[in-house]
Motif scaffolding. Sequence first.
Motif, PDB file in Angstrom:
ATOM      1  N   ARG A  66      56.256  29.283  57.548  1.00 25.55           N
ATOM      2  CA  ARG A  66      55.561  30.262  58.395  1.00 25.55           C
ATOM      3  C   ARG A  66      54.331  29.614  59.027  1.00 25.55           C
ATOM      4  O   ARG A  66      53.671  28.778  58.409  1.00 25.55           O
ATOM      5  N   ARG A  68      50.690  30.527  61.252  1.00 25.92           N
ATOM      6  CA  ARG A  68      49.724  31.524  61.709  1.00 25.92           C
ATOM      7  C   ARG A  68      48.654  30.823  62.553  1.00 25.92           C
ATOM      8  O   ARG A  68      48.138  29.779  62.155  1.00 25.92           O
ATOM      9  N   ASP A  75      51.759  34.903  64.219  1.00 30.24           N
ATOM     10  CA  ASP A  75      52.133  35.006  62.806  1.00 30.24           C
ATOM     11  C   ASP A  75      53.653  35.057  62.800  1.00 30.24           C
ATOM     12  O   ASP A  75      54.260  36.113  63.024  1.00 30.24           O
ATOM     13  N   ALA A  76      54.280  33.908  62.581  1.00 24.77           N
ATOM     14  CA  ALA A  76      55.711  33.812  62.832  1.00 24.77           C
ATOM     15  C   ALA A  76      56.424  32.947  61.799  1.00 24.77           C
ATOM     16  O   ALA A  76      55.856  31.981  61.289  1.00 24.77           O
ATOM     17  N   PRO A  77      57.680  33.260  61.516  1.00 22.21           N
ATOM     18  CA  PRO A  77      58.476  32.394  60.649  1.00 22.21           C
ATOM     19  C   PRO A  77      58.857  31.120  61.381  1.00 22.21           C
ATOM     20  O   PRO A  77      58.772  31.035  62.615  1.00 22.21           O
ATOM     21  N   ASN A  98      59.721  36.007  68.215  1.00 16.93           N
ATOM     22  CA  ASN A  98      58.662  35.640  67.276  1.00 16.93           C
ATOM     23  C   ASN A  98      59.197  34.632  66.269  1.00 16.93           C
ATOM     24  O   ASN A  98      59.253  34.876  65.069  1.00 16.93           O
ATOM     25  N   LEU A  99      59.605  33.481  66.772  1.00 18.59           N
ATOM     26  CA  LEU A  99      60.164  32.433  65.925  1.00 18.59           C
ATOM     27  C   LEU A  99      59.782  31.073  66.485  1.00 18.59           C
ATOM     28  O   LEU A  99      59.863  30.845  67.695  1.00 18.59           O
ATOM     29  N   ASP A 145      52.338  27.795  56.128  1.00 17.54           N
ATOM     30  CA  ASP A 145      52.801  27.975  54.755  1.00 17.54           C
ATOM     31  C   ASP A 145      54.007  27.081  54.515  1.00 17.54           C
ATOM     32  O   ASP A 145      54.880  26.955  55.381  1.00 17.54           O
ATOM     33  N   THR A 151      49.451  26.008  51.575  1.00 17.96           N
ATOM     34  CA  THR A 151      49.233  26.283  52.994  1.00 17.96           C
ATOM     35  C   THR A 151      48.431  25.136  53.587  1.00 17.96           C
ATOM     36  O   THR A 151      47.314  24.845  53.135  1.00 17.96           O
TER      37      THR A 151
END
Length: 210
Positions: A66, A68, A75-77, A98-99, A145, A151
């Motif tokens: 992830r 950010r 804020d995305a995978p 959102n990827l 992450d 992180t």
Amino acid sequence: MDRTTLRARAWLTGIAALCGAWLIHQGAAVETAAPQPSGAEAFTAGAQPRPGTGAARPLRPSVPVRIRIPGIGVDAPMTGLGLGPDGSLDAPPAGDRNLTGWYEDGTPPGARGTAVVAGHVDDAQGPSVFYSLGSLKKGAEVEIDRRDGRTAVFSVDAVEVYENDAFPDKRVYGPTPDASLRLITCGGGYTRETGYQGNVVAFAHLTGVR
């Protein structure tokens, strides 16, 4: 031809797919181009991308899951990207705005070397995950992450924009002795007929681990 050169060319071809043919065929819904970086956010004239102050020790490799970027609301995978049959980098799936994707045969973010993360700028429905990348400021934080539970925290050193016919492969993809990160999306000249004619690139280095 060494592996770094091959990887750089693969990335450049793949990023072109993000910015060129896909947008040309699909059409962008936005009426105006995404934000573009100002000269104030670029490296000073003649400067080469190097880690700034407070560089942290690189981590062991681990898969990123992830990303950010609080300064621009990201804020995305993350998903791994490979190479297609023609040797170009696969783009993140277009159906999920959102990827983001990272080249999983390259350097994982936080490990020693240059990690590259790509994301679409927009699609037929509107802005996508990296739409505001061009408005990112020096010193902004990027948090990634990882599967190992850590992180990786990066600090942005500069944000630059390049036209496709003047893309500096070595400057963007060249190896580094520290943990570096490049965030890439479409940018540069834009019309609704042709889409984007270049790329926005954010340069960052590892400054902390949580």
